[in-house]
Design a protein around this motif. Structure first.
Motif, PDB file in Angstrom:
ATOM      1  N   ARG A  75       0.838  -1.199   0.000  1.00 26.83           N
ATOM      2  CA  ARG A  75       0.000   0.000   0.000  1.00 26.83           C
ATOM      3  C   ARG A  75       0.877   1.254   0.000  1.00 26.83           C
ATOM      4  O   ARG A  75       2.069   1.205   0.231  1.00 26.83           O
ATOM      5  CB  ARG A  75      -0.894   0.014   1.237  1.00 26.83           C
ATOM      6  N   ARG A 116      -6.288  15.904  -3.899  1.00 24.01           N
ATOM      7  CA  ARG A 116      -7.442  15.008  -3.716  1.00 24.01           C
ATOM      8  C   ARG A 116      -7.026  13.542  -3.793  1.00 24.01           C
ATOM      9  O   ARG A 116      -6.251  13.162  -4.668  1.00 24.01           O
ATOM     10  CB  ARG A 116      -8.511  15.274  -4.781  1.00 24.01           C
ATOM     11  N   ASN A 117      -7.530  12.807  -2.877  1.00 21.08           N
ATOM     12  CA  ASN A 117      -7.260  11.369  -2.882  1.00 21.08           C
ATOM     13  C   ASN A 117      -8.351  10.675  -3.684  1.00 21.08           C
ATOM     14  O   ASN A 117      -9.488  10.562  -3.245  1.00 21.08           O
ATOM     15  CB  ASN A 117      -7.234  10.856  -1.438  1.00 21.08           C
ATOM     16  N   ARG A 118      -8.012  10.256  -4.862  1.00 19.00           N
ATOM     17  CA  ARG A 118      -8.984   9.527  -5.692  1.00 19.00           C
ATOM     18  C   ARG A 118      -8.540   8.063  -5.849  1.00 19.00           C
ATOM     19  O   ARG A 118      -8.831   7.431  -6.862  1.00 19.00           O
ATOM     20  CB  ARG A 118      -9.102  10.210  -7.056  1.00 19.00           C
ATOM     21  N   SER A 119      -7.822   7.600  -4.864  1.00 18.58           N
ATOM     22  CA  SER A 119      -7.300   6.224  -4.934  1.00 18.58           C
ATOM     23  C   SER A 119      -8.235   5.272  -4.200  1.00 18.58           C
ATOM     24  O   SER A 119      -9.310   5.666  -3.765  1.00 18.58           O
ATOM     25  CB  SER A 119      -5.920   6.170  -4.289  1.00 18.58           C
ATOM     26  N   MET A 120      -7.784   4.043  -4.041  1.00 18.13           N
ATOM     27  CA  MET A 120      -8.578   3.041  -3.342  1.00 18.13           C
ATOM     28  C   MET A 120      -8.074   2.840  -1.919  1.00 18.13           C
ATOM     29  O   MET A 120      -8.370   1.834  -1.295  1.00 18.13           O
ATOM     30  CB  MET A 120      -8.514   1.710  -4.081  1.00 18.13           C
ATOM     31  N   GLU A 121      -7.281   3.777  -1.471  1.00 21.37           N
ATOM     32  CA  GLU A 121      -6.758   3.659  -0.115  1.00 21.37           C
ATOM     33  C   GLU A 121      -6.985   4.960   0.627  1.00 21.37           C
ATOM     34  O   GLU A 121      -7.098   6.013   0.007  1.00 21.37           O
ATOM     35  CB  GLU A 121      -5.245   3.396  -0.142  1.00 21.37           C
ATOM     36  N   HIS A 122      -7.007   4.861   1.942  1.00 22.29           N
ATOM     37  CA  HIS A 122      -7.129   6.069   2.749  1.00 22.29           C
ATOM     38  C   HIS A 122      -5.728   6.665   2.914  1.00 22.29           C
ATOM     39  O   HIS A 122      -5.037   6.388   3.889  1.00 22.29           O
ATOM     40  CB  HIS A 122      -7.761   5.757   4.097  1.00 22.29           C
ATOM     41  N   GLN A 147      -5.834  -0.824  -9.396  1.00 23.50           N
ATOM     42  CA  GLN A 147      -5.337  -2.079  -8.839  1.00 23.50           C
ATOM     43  C   GLN A 147      -5.876  -3.246  -9.650  1.00 23.50           C
ATOM     44  O   GLN A 147      -7.055  -3.277  -9.988  1.00 23.50           O
ATOM     45  CB  GLN A 147      -5.780  -2.209  -7.383  1.00 23.50           C
ATOM     46  N   ARG A 169      -5.906  -7.451  -9.572  1.00 23.21           N
ATOM     47  CA  ARG A 169      -5.606  -8.536  -8.662  1.00 23.21           C
ATOM     48  C   ARG A 169      -6.061  -9.854  -9.264  1.00 23.21           C
ATOM     49  O   ARG A 169      -7.128  -9.947  -9.850  1.00 23.21           O
ATOM     50  CB  ARG A 169      -6.332  -8.296  -7.345  1.00 23.21           C
ATOM     51  N   GLY A 220      -5.807 -13.819  -7.877  1.00 15.24           N
ATOM     52  CA  GLY A 220      -5.280 -14.786  -6.914  1.00 15.24           C
ATOM     53  C   GLY A 220      -4.360 -14.126  -5.922  1.00 15.24           C
ATOM     54  O   GLY A 220      -4.734 -13.158  -5.273  1.00 15.24           O
ATOM     55  N   ARG A 221      -3.132 -14.639  -5.855  1.00 17.04           N
ATOM     56  CA  ARG A 221      -2.225 -14.100  -4.853  1.00 17.04           C
ATOM     57  C   ARG A 221      -1.340 -12.995  -5.411  1.00 17.04           C
ATOM     58  O   ARG A 221      -0.440 -12.522  -4.728  1.00 17.04           O
ATOM     59  CB  ARG A 221      -1.381 -15.230  -4.247  1.00 17.04           C
ATOM     60  N   ARG A 243       1.671 -12.562  -2.797  1.00 20.15           N
ATOM     61  CA  ARG A 243       1.516 -13.114  -1.466  1.00 20.15           C
ATOM     62  C   ARG A 243       1.880 -14.595  -1.489  1.00 20.15           C
ATOM     63  O   ARG A 243       1.556 -15.285  -2.457  1.00 20.15           O
ATOM     64  CB  ARG A 243       0.076 -12.966  -0.992  1.00 20.15           C
ATOM     65  N   TYR A 297      -5.133 -14.840   3.196  1.00 16.39           N
ATOM     66  CA  TYR A 297      -5.086 -15.544   1.918  1.00 16.39           C
ATOM     67  C   TYR A 297      -3.981 -16.588   1.986  1.00 16.39           C
ATOM     68  O   TYR A 297      -4.085 -17.681   1.434  1.00 16.39           O
ATOM     69  CB  TYR A 297      -4.822 -14.557   0.782  1.00 16.39           C
ATOM     70  N   VAL A 356     -13.594   6.654  -1.044  1.00 12.42           N
ATOM     71  CA  VAL A 356     -12.516   5.652  -1.059  1.00 12.42           C
ATOM     72  C   VAL A 356     -13.101   4.266  -0.758  1.00 12.42           C
ATOM     73  O   VAL A 356     -12.775   3.276  -1.414  1.00 12.42           O
ATOM     74  CB  VAL A 356     -11.411   6.014  -0.030  1.00 12.42           C
ATOM     75  N   ARG A 374     -14.801   2.896  -3.728  1.00  4.97           N
ATOM     76  CA  ARG A 374     -13.842   2.315  -4.698  1.00  4.97           C
ATOM     77  C   ARG A 374     -13.385   0.941  -4.222  1.00  4.97           C
ATOM     78  O   ARG A 374     -13.254  -0.007  -5.003  1.00  4.97           O
ATOM     79  CB  ARG A 374     -12.631   3.232  -4.856  1.00  4.97           C
ATOM     80  N   LYS A 375     -13.108   0.845  -2.914  1.00  2.00           N
ATOM     81  CA  LYS A 375     -12.649  -0.443  -2.382  1.00  2.00           C
ATOM     82  C   LYS A 375     -13.727  -1.512  -2.536  1.00  2.00           C
ATOM     83  O   LYS A 375     -13.431  -2.684  -2.757  1.00  2.00           O
ATOM     84  CB  LYS A 375     -12.263  -0.291  -0.911  1.00  2.00           C
TER      85      LYS A 375
END
Lengths: 209, 582
Positions: free
Chosen positions: A43, A90-96, A165, A167, A169-170, A204, B122, B171, B174-175
Motif C-alpha cells: 500500500r 485530492r485522494n482519488r485512490s482506493m486507499e485512505h 489495482q 488482482r 489470486g495471490r 503473497r 489468503y 474511497v 472504490r474499495k
C-alpha cells in the motif's frame, strides 16, 4: 516409579520445542532509518509520499524540461522568488492516503529547493491569525506582529492521487499516478503540470508456518 | 483375562488421558458470561432465548438490541475472556458494535484491521491446517466469506459519511468495487448488487458521475444475475441509472433505462433534497454445531482391520455405513439419533466400541425481523424496498464449502480412530487387556471432546437490508421509522430526529430494527425452502415493491421499547450533506 529414559528424553525434546516456539512469539522491535524503504503490504506508505513529493518538486525546477517557471517569474519581478501555496491534493485512490503528510512533504521539498517561498495553507493561517490578533491585545508594542503584512501567494499547487489495482489470486499490481498542477492565482493560467507514477507488484505467499 | 504389572509408560499415558479428558470437560471452569435470565422472564424476541447461539453471541445480540453498547464493547475488549478467540472475528463484531454506538472512527479502525488481516489470511498457515486435521476446524484462522467482507465497506461508508468525510466514503466505495471485482464469480450474489448500488449513490453524492454510472450499471447487472436468489432491483435503481446516464450524456444507457423501467421522460432537475434511509432488519443466520456419533464395535474394528480377509472389511464397512445412515436418518426425522444419547454412548464404550464423533456447522436463522417498515419524513411516507439478503449470501457460500468441511470432519474421525486404536493396541501389549481397554476409551473420549463444529461467524450482522428514498423540500424534516410487527406485535414508531436538508442535498440515515420474536431455530435450508415454496415475496411481506410517497397521517412517536426496534442507541445518523448536482 521408574520413568524410562525414552520418556525422559521425549519430555526434554518437547520442553525444548515449547521454549523455542514460545520464544518465537516474543514481539521484536527494530529501529530503522526513516528514509529506508520498508514495504509490508504494497500500500501507499511514507516512502511513497516522500519520494513522490521530492520527484514532483525536482520536475518543477528541472531545467532540462525547458525554461523554469520560477526563474521566469523571478526575472519578471526583479529577482523575487515566487510565492507558492500548496492547495488541495485530492485522494482519488482506493486507499485512505493521509494526504496531509503528502502536502507537508511537498512544502518541505519546495522550501528545501530555495527556488520559491511557501505560505501557510488556509487551515494553518487561521491559527496564525488568531495568534496575531491575540498579540495586538496582549503583546508589547515592540514585539507584536503587525497586521496586514501577510504575503499573498502567486501560485497554487493542486493535484490528485489516483490508483488502479489489478488482482488475480495471490498476485496484484497497484499503480499510483500523482498529477499536480501549478495555477497562477491571478490569471488561472496553468503554469506547470507535473506527474509521477509508481507501480508495485505484490505477490503473497501461498502458505506459511 | 491376564493380569500384569502396569508399566510406567502406560500409567503415564492413562494419567495424561484422564487429565486431558478432565481439562476438556472444563470441570469447575466458571463462565465469564452473566447468568442468563429464565426464559419466561425474557421477551419473545430476546436472543438470550436462543438454544443455538453461542453464549457470547447471544449476549452481544442482547446488548445491541437493548441499545446497551458499553457492556458489549467491554465483552469484546482485547484479552477479555468473553471475546472471540479469533482476532478477526473479535474486530468484526467490535466494529459493528462501535458503529451502532456512534463511535465511527473507532469502528473504522477495527474494520481497517479486518480488511488487512483478511487479505493476509489468503496465505494459509500450514501448522493450523495440520491442527485442523488433528483437533478441529476452529484451529484454522477464520476467513470471512465474501458476504461478510462485503459488509465491511458498507459500514465504513456509513461511518465516513457520519464523520462528514465524503472523500473517505468515496474511497470505501472504490474499495467495494475492487473487492467485488477481485472475487470469484462462483461466490455468487453476495453484495454483488447492493454494494455497488450504495457505492453508486455515494459516488453520485460526491459528484463522481462516471463512477456513479458504472456502479449503477454493475448493481443492475447484480440484481439481474441474482434474480430469484435475492431481492429484485428496487425501482429507484432505474431512476438513478437514468439520472447518472443523463449527467454524463450517455444517451444509449439513458434510453435503455427509460424504456426498461418505464420512466416517461427525464424529469427536470429540481431543487428537492433526498433522504436515503437504510433499514437493517433482524439478525443474520448464524452457525450452530451439529454432530453425530457412530459406534464401531469390536467386531467392526476387527473387520475393518482385515483380520478375517477382504470379505470382512467389506462387511464391516457396510455395517458402519448403514449405522451412520440410520443415525443420520433418525436425526433428520426425530432431531436426534439413538446413538446420540449419552447413555447409549457410554453403553457402547463399555462394550468396547470406539465411538466416532463427526461435528459440522449448520446455519440457523433466528432473524427476528419485523413484518414491515415504513419511513415517515414530514408529511410523506415511503415503504422500504429490499436491497440485500445477507443471510442468503452467507448460507450460499457455506453450501459451496460444505463438502470440504464434511470431508475434513470425517477425516478427523478416521485419524482419531486410528490413533486411539494404535494406543489401545500398544497399551494392551504393554499392560494387558484392561490397560488397553482404558487407554482406548480415554483416547476415544479425548478425541471426541476435541471434535467441535466451527461455529464462528460475524453474528451481529443484519438478516437483510432495505432502503427507502424520500424526496423532500429543502428545510427541516422530522424523520421516523414505523415498524410493524415490532415487540408486542404492534406498530412502533421510532424517532430518528430532525434532519435539515438543503436544495439538491442527499442525506443518508441508517437504522437497525428487530421484530417481535426471534423466529424458529430450524436449519436455514429448510426454513428457506419453505419460504420459497410459499412465494419468495412473502419473505419481504409488507415491503412495497415501488416507492410510494403517499401522504399518510404519521403515527405518534412512541419511545423505544427495550429490545424492540433497535433500542436507544444513536442509530439515526444524518450522515451526509453532500450536494447532488442537479
Amino acid at each position: 516409579m521408574n520413568v524410562p529414559a525414552r520418556i525422559r528424553s521425549g519430555s526434554a525434546a518437547a520442553l525444548a520445542a515449547l521454549l523455542l516456539v514460545s520464544g518465537g512469539c516474543a514481539r521484536q522491535v527494530t529501529r530503522v532509518a526513516p528514509e529506508q524503504a520498508v514495504d509490508l503490504s504494497g500500500r501507499w506508505n511514507d516512502v511513497d509520499s516522500r519520494l513522490v513529493a521530492d520527484e514532483i518538486i525536482r520536475q518543477s525546477f528541472d531545467a532540462s524540461a525547458g525554461p523554469s517557471w520560477a526563474a521566469g517569474y523571478a526575472r519578471e519581478n526583479g529577482g523575487r522568488a515566487p510565492t507558492v501555496i500548496v492547495g488541495a491534493i485530492r485522494n482519488r485512490s482506493m486507499e485512505h492516503i493521509p494526504v496531509g503528510t503528502f502536502v507537508k512533504d511537498l512544502e518541505r521539498a519546495y522550501l528545501r529547493s530555495g527556488m520559491v517561498q511557501v505560505v501557510a495553507s488556509a487551515e494553518d493561517r487561521r491559527e496564525v491569525r488568531d495568534e496575531r490578533f491575540d498579540q495586538q491585545e496582549f503583546a508589547s508594542a515592540d514585539t507584536r506582529a503587525r497586521l496586514g503584512r501577510e504575503r499573498g501567494a502567486d501560485y497554487m499547487l493542486q493535484g490528485d492521487i489516483e490508483s488502479v489495482q489489478d488482482r488475480e489470486g495471490r498476485r496484484s499490481v497497484v499503480f499510483y499516478q500523482v498529477d499536480v498542477t501549478l495555477v497562477d492565482l491571478e490569471t488561472n493560467q496553468k503554469t506547470w503540470v507535473g506527474q509521477h507514477k509508481i507501480k508495485k507488484y505484490v505477490q503473497r505467499p501461498l502458505v506459511r508456518w | 483375562m491376564r493380569t500384569a504389572t502396569v508399566p510406567a509408560a502406560t500409567l503415564l499415558r492413562t494419567v495424561a488421558g484422564i487429565a486431558l479428558a478432565t481439562l476438556l470437560g472444563g470441570c469447575g471452569a466458571k463462565s465469564p458470561f452473566p447468568v442468563r435470565p429464565a426464559p419466561w422472564d425474557l421477551p419473545p424476541e430476546s436472543p438470550l432465548r436462543s438454544a443455538t447461539l453461542a453464549e457470547g453471541d447471544a449476549w452481544l445480540r442482547h446488548y445491541l438490541m437493548a441499545g446497551d453498547h458499553e457492556p458489549a464493547i467491554r465483552m469484546l475488549d482485547a484479552g477479555a475472556r468473553t471475546a472471540p478467540r479469533d482476532e478477526l472475528v473479535r474486530r468484526l463484531q467490535l466494529g459493528l458494535v462501535l458503529h451502532q454506538a456512534g463511535k465511527h472512527s473507532a469502528s473504522n479502525e477495527a474494520f481497517e484491521w479486518v480488511e488487512r488481516e483478511a487479505e493476509n489470511r489468503y496465505t494459509r498457515s500450514v501448522t493450523r491446517a495440520v491442527g485442523s486435521v488433528l483437533v478441529n476446524d476452529g484451529v484454522l484462522e477464520y476467513v470471512p466469506p465474501l458476504a461478510e467482507r462485503a459488509m465491511v465497506p458498507y459500514y465504513r461508508m456509513l461511518n465516513y459519511l457520519a464523520l462528514g468525510d465524503r472523500d473517505g466514503a468515496v474511497v470505501e466505495a472504490r474499495k467495494a468495487g475492487l473487492l467485488l471485482a477481485g472475487e470469484d464469480p462462483a461466490s455468487g450474489c453476495s453484495g454483488a448488487a447492493f454494494l455497488p448500488y450504495f457505492a453508486g449513490m455515494v459516488y453520485q453524492a460526491a459528484g463522481e458521475r462516471n463512477d456513479a454510472l458504472v456502479s449503477f450499471r454493475r448493481a443492475e447487472r447484480g440484481f439481474d444475475g441474482c434474480a430469484g436468489d435475492g431481492p429484485a432491483a428496487p425501482p429507484s435503481l432505474g431512476a438513478d441509472l437514468l439520472r447518472a446516464a443523463l449527467d454524463l450524456g450517455v444517451r444509449e444507457v439513458a434510453d435503455s433505462a427509460r424504456k426498461r423501467y418505464g420512466i416517461p421522460a427525464a424529469r427536470a432537475a429540481g431543487r428537492e433534497a433526498e433522504l436515503v434511509v437504510l433499514v437493517e432488519h433482524g439478525w443474520v443466520a448464524h452457525r450452530a454445531g451439529e454432530d453425530i456419533h457412530v459406534p464401531l464395535f469390536p467386531e467392526d474394528v476387527e473387520g475393518l482391520e482385515g483380520s478375517d480377509g477382504g470379505e470382512g472389511v467389506v462387511s464391516a464397512a457396510a455395517r458402519v455405513s448403514a449405522r451412520l445412515l440410520s443415525n443420520l436418518a433418525e436425526q433428520a426425522a426425530w432431531g436426534s439419533a439413538y446413538d446420540e444419547h449419552p447413555a447409549a454412548r457410554w453403553a457402547a464404550a463399555l462394550a468396547g466400541a470406539h465411538v466416532v464423533k463427526v461435528a459440522w456447522p449448520v446455519y440457523r436463522l433466528e432473524a427476528g425481523r419485523p413484518a414491515s417498515v415504513r419511513v415517515l419524513a414530514g408529511d410523506s411516507a415511503s415503504a422500504t424496498a429490499a436491497v440485500e439478503d445477507v443471510s442468503a449470501g452467507v448460507v450460499r457460500e457455506f453450501e459451496e464449502r460444505r463438502p470440504m468441511v464434511l470431508t475434513r470432519a470425517v477425516g478427523r474421525g478416521v485419524v482419531r480412530f486410528l490413533a486411539a486404536r494404535e494406543l489401545e493396541k500398544k497399551a494392551e501389549k504393554d499392560g494387558g487387556e484392561v490397560a488397553g481397554f482404558f487407554a482406548g476409551r480415554f483416547a476415544n473420549f479425548a478425541g471426541n471432546a476435541l471434535e467441535q463444529a466451527d461455529t464462528r461467524s460475524w453474528s451481529l450482522l443484519p438478516d437483510r437490508i432495505s432502503m427507502a428514498r424520500v424526496t423532500l423540500a429543502p428545510g427541516e424534516h422530522r424523520v421516523r421509522v414505523e415498524v410493524r410487527g415490532g415487540a408486542g406485535g404492534g406498530v412502533d414508531t421510532l424517532d430518528l430526529g430532525t434532519v435539515t436538508v438543503g436544495p439538491g442535498e442527499r442525506v443518508f440515515l441508517s437504522r437497525r430494527v428487530w421484530g417481535s420474536d426471534a423466529g424458529g431455530s430450524a436449519p436455514l435450508r429448510r426454513g428457506y425452502r419453505r419460504g420459497l415454496a410459499e412465494g419468495y415475496d412473502s419473505r419481504w411481506a409488507g415491503e412495497a415493491p415501488a416507492r410510494s410517497d403517499e401522504g399518510t397521517a404519521p403515527q405518534p412517536a412512541r419511545p423505544d421499547r427495550s429490545l424492540s426496534g433497535g433500542g436507544a442507541g444513536p442509530e439515526a445518523r444524518a450522515v451526509s450533506t453532500n450536494r447532488v448536482d442537479p
